[in-house]
Design a protein around this motif. Structure first.
Motif, short mmCIF file in Angstrom:
data_model
loop_
_atom_site.label_atom_id
_atom_site.label_comp_id
_atom_site.label_asym_id
_atom_site.label_seq_id
_atom_site.Cartn_x
_atom_site.Cartn_y
_atom_site.Cartn_z
N ILE A 104 0.69 -1.07 0.01
CA ILE A 104 -0.32 -0.13 0.71
C ILE A 104 0.83 1.43 0.11
N ALA A 105 2.01 1.26 0.88
CA ALA A 105 3.02 1.91 0.44
C ALA A 105 3.41 2.40 -0.20
N VAL A 106 3.50 2.03 -1.44
CA VAL A 106 4.11 1.46 -2.95
C VAL A 106 2.92 1.91 -3.60
N TRP A 107 2.01 1.76 -3.93
CA TRP A 107 1.02 2.34 -4.51
C TRP A 107 0.73 3.64 -4.26
N SER A 108 0.98 3.76 -2.61
CA SER A 108 0.26 4.73 -2.56
C SER A 108 1.76 6.35 -2.83
N ALA A 109 2.61 5.66 -2.83
CA ALA A 109 4.16 6.91 -3.24
C ALA A 109 3.55 7.15 -4.81
N ALA A 110 2.88 5.93 -5.25
CA ALA A 110 3.40 5.94 -7.07
C ALA A 110 1.80 7.22 -7.52
N ALA A 111 0.86 6.67 -6.58
CA ALA A 111 -0.44 7.20 -7.08
C ALA A 111 -0.46 8.57 -7.18
N ARG A 112 0.27 9.35 -5.64
CA ARG A 112 1.31 10.89 -5.44
C ARG A 112 1.55 11.20 -6.19
N LYS A 113 2.83 10.74 -7.07
CA LYS A 113 3.96 11.15 -7.85
C LYS A 113 3.30 10.74 -9.12
N GLU A 114 2.56 10.25 -9.89
CA GLU A 114 2.25 10.02 -11.17
C GLU A 114 1.41 9.89 -11.58
#
Length: 246
Positions: free
Chosen positions: A81-91
């Motif tokens: 979830i942390a990885v998905w969250s970071a990806a969604a926030r950046k891209e």
């Protein structure tokens, strides 16, 4: 493999047969196929009469969880979830589309797809909570199959005991048949109570515990996905989900 279940079965069997031996009895006298077939068959028939086919089959399939429980890795879920969250926030949310391909769990895949589609966080939460409630109720019905067996088995054991005593009464004039009748009578009661309290009810309770853990994992996932949909800070999401990890 759940070693706890294996150890528990071994300890229970050794306690019963070992207790019989310590009391000076013959452990082999507890082995009566007639009594076992009567109790097990009667219990099976009662459970089949009570349960719809789908519920009964699910309960039987779930029994393997006692020895091979579903793998629940909460820290790994938080990390994903942390990885998905970071990806969604950046891209942006569309970047999560590439993550969906490698997911096997239909529930996780559906939740992430809803995020990618830009679903409103409240709608997303409502949709996934319906699935969680359905999952919970369906699998608890399967666990209730074993719970029902634990309720019927002692009564069927008493029924077997009464039938054995009837046989004894019918053969009072022939002492050679008395021993077998009395053995079946008392052993049937042991099988009924023993199967209920050493197998059926423990299985039901363990399944309920495993279901509750899976529900908690799904609730944690929903919490994380809703946080992603709201655009929350990845560290905030990961910190909040850490409270689910025990």
């Amino acid at each position: 493999m759940d070693l706890n279940s294996i150890i528990g079965i071994i300890v229970a069997v050794v306690a019963v047969f070992g207790g019989q031996a310590l009391e000076g009895g013959n452990p082999g006298s507890l082995i009566q196929f007639t009594a076992f077939a009567m109790v097990l068959g009667g219990t099976l028939g009662a459970v089949l009469l009570q349960s719809p086919v789908r519920q009964f089959v699910l309960g039987m399939k779930m029994s393997r969880w006692v020895f091979v429980p579903p793998r629940l890795d909460a820290p790994a879920v938080v990390e994903h979830i942390a990885v998905w969250s970071a990806a969604a926030r950046k891209e942006g949310f569309l970047s999560l589309d590439s993550h969906i391909e490698g997911i096997d769990d239909p529930f996780v895949k559906k939740g992430l797809q809803l995020v990618v589609d830009g679903t409103d966080p409240l709608v997303l939460k409502r949709v996934l909570e319906v699935e969680i409630d359905t999952f919970d109720e369906l699998h608890r019905q399967g666990a209730r199959v074993w719970e029902a067996a634990g309720g019927y088995a002692p009564t069927i054991g008493i029924l077997g005991a009464v039938m054995g005593l009837i046989q004894v009464m019918e053969n009072l004039s022939d002492p050679t048949h008395l021993g077998a009748g009395i053995a079946v009578a008392f052993v049937a009661t042991i099988y009924g109570v023993g199967l209920a309290n050493l197998a059926f009810l423990p299985i039901a309770n363990k399944l309920k515990t495993l279901i509750a853990r899976q529900v908690l994992m799904r609730e944690m996932l929903v919490d994380g996905l809703v946080g992603i949909a709201k655009g929350e800070n990845p560290r905030l999401i990961a910190g909040r989900l850490g409270g689910y990890v025990v």
